[in-house]
Design a protein around this motif. Structure first.
Motif, short mmCIF file in Angstrom:
data_model
loop_
_atom_site.label_atom_id
_atom_site.label_comp_id
_atom_site.label_asym_id
_atom_site.label_seq_id
_atom_site.Cartn_x
_atom_site.Cartn_y
_atom_site.Cartn_z
N PHE A 82 0.80 -1.21 0.00
CA PHE A 82 0.00 0.00 0.00
C PHE A 82 0.84 1.27 0.00
O PHE A 82 0.58 2.20 -0.75
CB PHE A 82 -1.00 0.03 1.17
CG PHE A 82 -1.92 1.20 1.05
CD1 PHE A 82 -1.78 2.30 1.88
CD2 PHE A 82 -2.90 1.23 0.06
CE1 PHE A 82 -2.63 3.41 1.74
CE2 PHE A 82 -3.73 2.32 -0.10
CZ PHE A 82 -3.60 3.41 0.74
N ALA A 118 -6.47 -2.35 5.81
CA ALA A 118 -7.52 -1.90 4.89
C ALA A 118 -7.22 -2.41 3.48
O ALA A 118 -8.11 -2.85 2.76
CB ALA A 118 -7.61 -0.38 4.89
N TRP A 119 -5.96 -2.36 3.11
CA TRP A 119 -5.54 -2.87 1.80
C TRP A 119 -5.88 -4.34 1.65
O TRP A 119 -6.53 -4.77 0.70
CB TRP A 119 -4.03 -2.63 1.64
CG TRP A 119 -3.35 -3.35 0.52
CD1 TRP A 119 -2.56 -4.46 0.62
CD2 TRP A 119 -3.37 -3.00 -0.87
NE1 TRP A 119 -2.10 -4.83 -0.61
CE2 TRP A 119 -2.57 -3.96 -1.54
CE3 TRP A 119 -3.99 -2.00 -1.61
CZ2 TRP A 119 -2.38 -3.93 -2.93
CZ3 TRP A 119 -3.78 -1.97 -2.99
CH2 TRP A 119 -2.99 -2.93 -3.63
N ASN A 179 -9.82 -5.34 1.96
CA ASN A 179 -10.75 -4.82 0.97
C ASN A 179 -10.46 -5.21 -0.46
O ASN A 179 -11.19 -4.80 -1.37
CB ASN A 179 -10.83 -3.29 1.09
CG ASN A 179 -11.51 -2.88 2.37
OD1 ASN A 179 -12.68 -3.15 2.54
ND2 ASN A 179 -10.77 -2.27 3.27
N HIS A 180 -9.39 -5.95 -0.67
CA HIS A 180 -9.13 -6.39 -2.04
C HIS A 180 -9.52 -7.85 -2.17
O HIS A 180 -8.69 -8.73 -2.27
CB HIS A 180 -7.67 -6.14 -2.43
CG HIS A 180 -7.43 -4.72 -2.82
ND1 HIS A 180 -7.23 -3.72 -1.89
CD2 HIS A 180 -7.42 -4.10 -4.04
CE1 HIS A 180 -7.09 -2.57 -2.51
NE2 HIS A 180 -7.20 -2.76 -3.81
N LYS A 211 -10.11 -2.11 -9.00
CA LYS A 211 -11.35 -1.56 -8.44
C LYS A 211 -12.00 -0.59 -9.41
O LYS A 211 -11.36 -0.04 -10.30
CB LYS A 211 -11.00 -0.82 -7.15
CG LYS A 211 -10.67 -1.77 -6.00
CD LYS A 211 -11.00 -1.14 -4.66
CE LYS A 211 -10.88 -2.10 -3.53
NZ LYS A 211 -12.10 -2.85 -3.23
#
Lengths: 549, 114, 444
Positions: C25, C54-55, C58-59, C380
């Protein structure tokens, strides 16, 4: 299987005692083969080399062409490229830039264009080996590899301090296997660590290196021993302490003595052949005769020259403090990059001027080496590209070696004071084509331990350069008629015909894995990446070949 | 209504970074990049309260954001916003030969949105 | 078995643990992640900071089409063909982004741009491009992050907020760690923060210097003067907000450091002065080496922007803002950089890889980008992907795909993917596009 024959050429294959004789070269499957005994078997492809000179492909055993240091130099020097001739994209070759530090595709094409088919980058920090591999994969056509920097490595110095030669040997083996490198490289052993810790340097082989309580002499002797015991094809490759310092020929003699009979290769020895007093520039002179005498009488030692040629270039070295020194002297922009636990780096643009007596002496010293050294098998041509000059200067250097008139022309354009400082003006020797073939092909291949390079005997890699003879040797060597790699024509009359990838050459020495736990414990304390992420994954590498057992 | 010149500094925050991963169309992210952090004295002077909508503009664009009192990070005259779509609108196209648009230290004016 | 393959992951059908994984990230590129993967989702990320978590969390695999043309789902084949067509028909295409991508994929993007003779620029131009330009003028004295960990006893953070942008930097590299020659860790170090705002990073520092906006150059220049022993006009306080007395004291302490480091961020490069600010800091650092050891390091933002610089440089000779339109590389920030090429309406097609200029660029640039045909690769959905002519949903590098990335200090690190993705990687997609472009060009 395509059977190729290079026919009617004047073959120079000194490793096989062929000195300018009309002889065919037969190639199949990328290797030199014997002429077919079955008269019915004809060549599928014939290259008529009548009247032309045929040699093995050139081998550059010391240059800076790939990896973090070289790339920083490229980034730092857009000015170097603005007026330099670019490499234009063609239907199937990539574009690039030149100047003193060409981009990767350009590097491959330019080397091939000169008839060189193998080159080794001289200095890669093990932590950054992956970067070197990526760049080498983007360096087309030539076979290549790199030397691994070890002379200021903390683990290595620690083993010397604790008197653990077995662990040191294992570590050297482990490093070479982890990095897929080719040889052990020492750059200003111990001195770079002094720069990293307090901005100083080592000035003699018996200085004590901060925090490690050992000396450069111990590093040289320790690694030379390990390299020989591991049976590596190439000796320990040494950029000695005190590079560039007047009077440093003493350090060079000390360095060669420190080998204690083990094999050792002293690189770019021109920069280490200086007499005089560092505080009095007017005493600067050549001490080549003393050094040649020593090298000639010590068969364990080989050298490459590191020829300086006049013009603009870029100095780049793992010798951090040297970079700082050059910056202070030249006043030009300066890059310094210290790599944790391992090494340093210095990059400064530099201009060698024929009107400067000091630069002229440096230039003359390089030529003195070639001309005074009687045994061509233990000396190789190099410019320490780009430090002394670009590798593109090789044809000009060849011309200078083959023609004393040419040397005299250049001597007329340098300060007269040169005459008292070097013996160059008195040297009448003219190199033969055979001797050129030795120092640009056969001897570097032999010094590197590459059994299939530098010659065209049966089993050799079919890397061949074919030249059109010309009275002007520089022109002759600048533009080969054909360059052949593994039997395939890759360059013809200056045009790239085939954009092949080339092959990585590396060693994989066997070593005692016992110390790996100790290495890991040390590693995990001080490095900032995971131990498991350090070694290069061989499955990610392109075509490669292991050299040596 | 006076509109002083303020200096706007768009920048990263943890919340912007985490919300970015969740998605640029999430409420968290949208809220983060439309919240203008202001020095308490400035807010008082302009008669603003946390949650008020403000117009912010310069030669490039005009945007509407929600102001919020910071905890003393910014000195008077300085504004902060999490960088993103909104802050980028206020950047000019001119990079002054550097390739980099002026992205921080932007002069902007503020007024309470009606 | 190669050395690199030793301890494997522990694996059951539902649960997999991936050790020594790499987070991409931010520029820290921490490679000590321990990821727990359950049913194609990362549910735990041991050692990750808040941004890293978070990286990773959320992927996951989203339900999106492999590829679209003008927003409509199409097959990969159709999308590759259209993408190649757009790029081949363009007279002045722009390839941009590339920083959230492996070096292997970056190399293909560079190859494509070479074959089509386009503009080649990466997110560097809007990040530390100015620092790159400064380095071209002055040089740089720097080191790998481990040198800071092992030697630095004085650290200056300038124009950055690592507590929020690079959360593990303090603990892993620059402030907390016990180093070889810094055995007491934080206690052996002095930290100074120079910034306009008193951010979370200020809490970590011993001293906070609140600088007035747009005066970084003047501050660095004054410090250079002090380093050289020159007399500095006390008026410097009016300009920078920092008194001459404070600066003199700072310089005295800087000279007494054993090993100092200046870590600088966007506060320096994005504001008035840009590369001139970076140049001042690099020159200051260089000057300090006359007294003691000092290094400077730009705090690189995205995971592999450093890789992008390296790949573009070794391929072309220049790091960003490159034009290949004449059949060879030319370099000129401000002329060939993407913000300019778009804002001035010069590009007639775009290949955007893993970045979102439609959200981050200036209005004029965005307006123009929306008007030209574009090929966009992104894991995304973004505004850029929404306005794309051809959009590919890609697997996420480091989470789904292997490869190499370069940390902010140029250390190359391998990726260990956690789970497979049904989407192709950007490497695979770019390879397919390149194949079609080459086939057309070679008349095959």
């Amino acid at each position: 299987m395509t059977l190729t024959c290079i026919t009617n050429g004047l073959l120079h294959d000194p490793a096989n005692n062929i000195d300018g004789v009309v002889r065919d070269v037969w190639i199949e499957d990328g290797r030199v083969v014997a002429a077919p005994t079955d008269l019915g078997r004809r060549a599928d492809k014939t290259i008529d080399a009548a009247g032309m000179v045929v040699m093995p492909g050139g081998v550059d055993m010391h240059c800076h062409i790939a990896g973090p240091k070289v790339n920083v130099a490229r980034k730092m020097m857009p000015d170097d490229k603005r007026t330099a001739e670019p490499v234009r994209r063609t239907a199937f070759t990539r574009s690039g830039t030149t100047g003193s530090v060409p981009s990767t595709f350009a590097t491959g094409y330019l080397y091939a264009g000169l008839g060189y088919t193998t080159a080794f980058d001289a200095a890669i920090p093990p932590l950054l080996a992956r970067h070197a591999h990526e760049e080498l994969e983007d360096t087309p056509i030539i076979d290549k590899g790199f030397y691994v920097l070890m002379g200021n490595n903390h683990y290595l110095m620690k083993q010397l301090q604790e008197n653990e030669p077995e662990r040191l040997k294992s570590y050297v083996g482990w490093l070479l296997n982890s990095t897929k490198g080719f040889a052990a490289k020492l750059v200003n052993p111990g001195g770079v660590e002094v720069w990293k810790s307090r901005g100083g340097n080592a000035t003699s082989l018996d200085d004590t290196i901060d925090h490690f309580d050992i000396t450069p002499r111990q590093i040289i002797s320790g690694v030379a021993t390990a390299v020989d015991e591991l049976g590596l094809p190439h000796p320990v490759h040494i950029h000695a302490n005190n590079l560039g310092v007047p009077g440093n020929y003493n350090t060079t003699l000390d360095t060669m003595n420190a080998l204690e009979g083990h094999r050792g290769h002293i690189t770019h020895i021109q920069f280490h052949s200086y007499g005089g007093d560092p505080d009095d520039q007017s005493t600067f002179c050549s001490r080549v005769p003393d050094l040649v005498e020593y090298v000639e009488s010590h068969p364990n030692i080989t050298v490459d020259v590191g020829q300086v040629m006049f013009g603009e270039t870029t100095s780049m070295t793992g010798d951090g403090p040297l970079g700082y020194f050059l910056h202070k002297v030249m006043g030009r922009k300066w890059f310094s990059g210290d790599t944790e636990m391992e090494t340093g780096c210095g990059i400064v643009p530099i201009t060698y001027k024929n009107k400067s007596l000091v630069h002229a002496i440096q230039w003359a010293i390089g030529l003195e080496w070639y001309l005074l050294m009687q045994d061509p098998w233990r000396i190789a041509m190099s410019t320490d590209h780009p430090n002394g000059s670009s590798f593109r200067a090789y044809p000009e250097i060849i011309a200078l070696l083959m023609s004393r008139d040419r040397r005299r022309e250049m001597l007329a354009r340098v300060p007269g004071g040169l005459k008292e400082r070097t013996t160059l003006a008195d040297l009448d020797r003219e190199y033969t084509l055979n001797e050129i073939a030795i120092i640009t092909r056969a001897s570097p291949a032999r010094i590197l331990g590459l059994k299939n390079k530098g010659h065209l005997g049966i089993g050799a890699d079919a890397d061949v350069t074919i030249y059109q003879p010309n009275e002007d040797y520089q022109r002759m060597f600048e533009l080969p008629r054909y360059v052949i790699r593994r039997g395939e024509i890759v360059v013809e009359d200056g045009e790239i015909r085939s954009n092949t990838e080339g092959r990585l050459l590396h060693v994989a020495p066997k070593y005692d894995e016992g110390p790996i736990d100790d290495i890991q414990e040390w590693f995990e304390k001080y490095y900032t990446i995971q131990f498991r992420n350090y070694p290069v994954d061989e499955n990610t590498l392109h075509e490669r070949e292991v050299i040596g057992s | 209504m006076m509109s002083d010149i303020f200096v706007l500094i768009p920048g990263r925050t943890s919340r912007q970074g985490t919300a970015l991963n969740e998605g640029k169309y999430t409420d968290t992210y949208k809220e983060e990049i439309t919240t203008l952090m202001m020095n308490a004295e400035d807010m008082q002077r302009l008669d603003l309260e946390t949650g008020d909508r403000v117009r912010m503009w310069n030669e490039q664009a005009e945007v509407v954001v929600t102001c919020k009192a910071d905890k003393g990070e910014s000195p008077p005259g300085v504004l902060f916003i999490s960088y993103g779509d909104i802050s980028s609108q206020l950047m000019g196209g001119d990079t002054h030969g550097s390739g980099m648009p002026t992205s921080k230290g932007l002069d902007v004016q503020l007024a309470k949105a009606e | 078995m190669s050395i690199a393959e030793q301890p494997p992951t522990t694996e059951t059908p539902e649960l997999k643990i991936v050790k020594d994984a790499t987070c991409t990230f931010c520029g820290c590129v921490c490679d000590d992640m321990e990821l727990t993967v359950e049913n194609n989702r990362i549910t735990k990320a041991k050692n990750a900071c808040v941004l890293g978590k978070a990286w990773f969390f959320n992927h996951h695999i989203e339900d999106r089409p492999d590829a679209t043309i003008d927003g409509q789902p199409v097959t990969y084949e159709a999308a590759f063909d259209k993408a190649a067509e757009i790029l081949l028909n363009a007279k002045n295409p722009l390839t941009y982004g590339m920083s959230d991508s492996t070096s292997e994929a970056q190399r293909v993007a560079v190859a494509i741009t070479d074959w089509i003779g386009g503009n080649l620029d990466t997110t560097t131009s809007v990040c530390h491009g100015p620092s790159g330009m400064a380095f071209q003028g002055v040089g740089e004295v720097t080191c790998s992050l481990g040198e800071i960990k092992n030697r630095a006893d004085f650290v200056i953070f300038w124009g950055g907020n690592p507590a929020e942008s690079h959360p593990r930097h303090f603990t892993k590299y620059s402030l907390m760690p016990k180093g070889q020659f810094v055995p007491n860790g934080r206690k052996d170090r002095t930290a100074v923060l120079i910034d306009v705002r008193k951010t979370k990073s200020a809490k970590a520092a011993n001293q906070f210097l609140q600088i007035k906006p747009r005066s970084d150059f003047e501050l660095a220049w004054a410090l250079r003067g002090l380093a050289k022993g020159l007399e500095i006009d006390p008026d410097i306080e009016r300009k920078t907000g920092i008194s001459l007395e404070t600066l003199t004291d700072l310089m005295d302490r800087m000279k007494k450091a054993k090993f100092g480091a200046i870590l600088f961020g966007m506060g320096v490069t994005m504001t008035r002065g840009k590369h001139i600010n970076s140049e001042a800091i690099l020159a200051l650092t260089r000057d300090m080496n006359r007294h003691t050891r000092w290094i400077a390091k730009p705090m690189r933002g995205h995971g592999n922007v450093t890789g992008a610089d390296n790949v573009v440089t070794w391929s072309t000779g220049y790091p960003f803002g490159v034009n290949l339109g004449r059949g060879y590389p030319r370099f000129n920030p401000g002329e060939f950089t993407s913000s300019d090429v778009l804002a001035r309406g010069e590009a007639d097609a775009a290949l955007i890889i893993a970045s979102d200029p439609m959200s981050n660029f200036s209005q004029p640039a965005r307006e123009h980008l929306a008007k030209i045909p574009s090929v966009v690769l992104d894991p995304k959905l973004s505004d850029t992907a929404r306005t794309a002519t051809v959009a590919f949903t890609t697997a996420t590098y480091g989470i789904n795909t292997p490869g190499t990335v370069y940390r902010m200090d140029d250390v190359p690190i391998p990726l260990r993917p956690a789970f497979e993705s049904p989407y192709k990687s950007d490497y695979e997609i770019l390879k397919e596009i390149e194949r079609r472009i080459r086939a057309k060009q070679l008349g095959v």
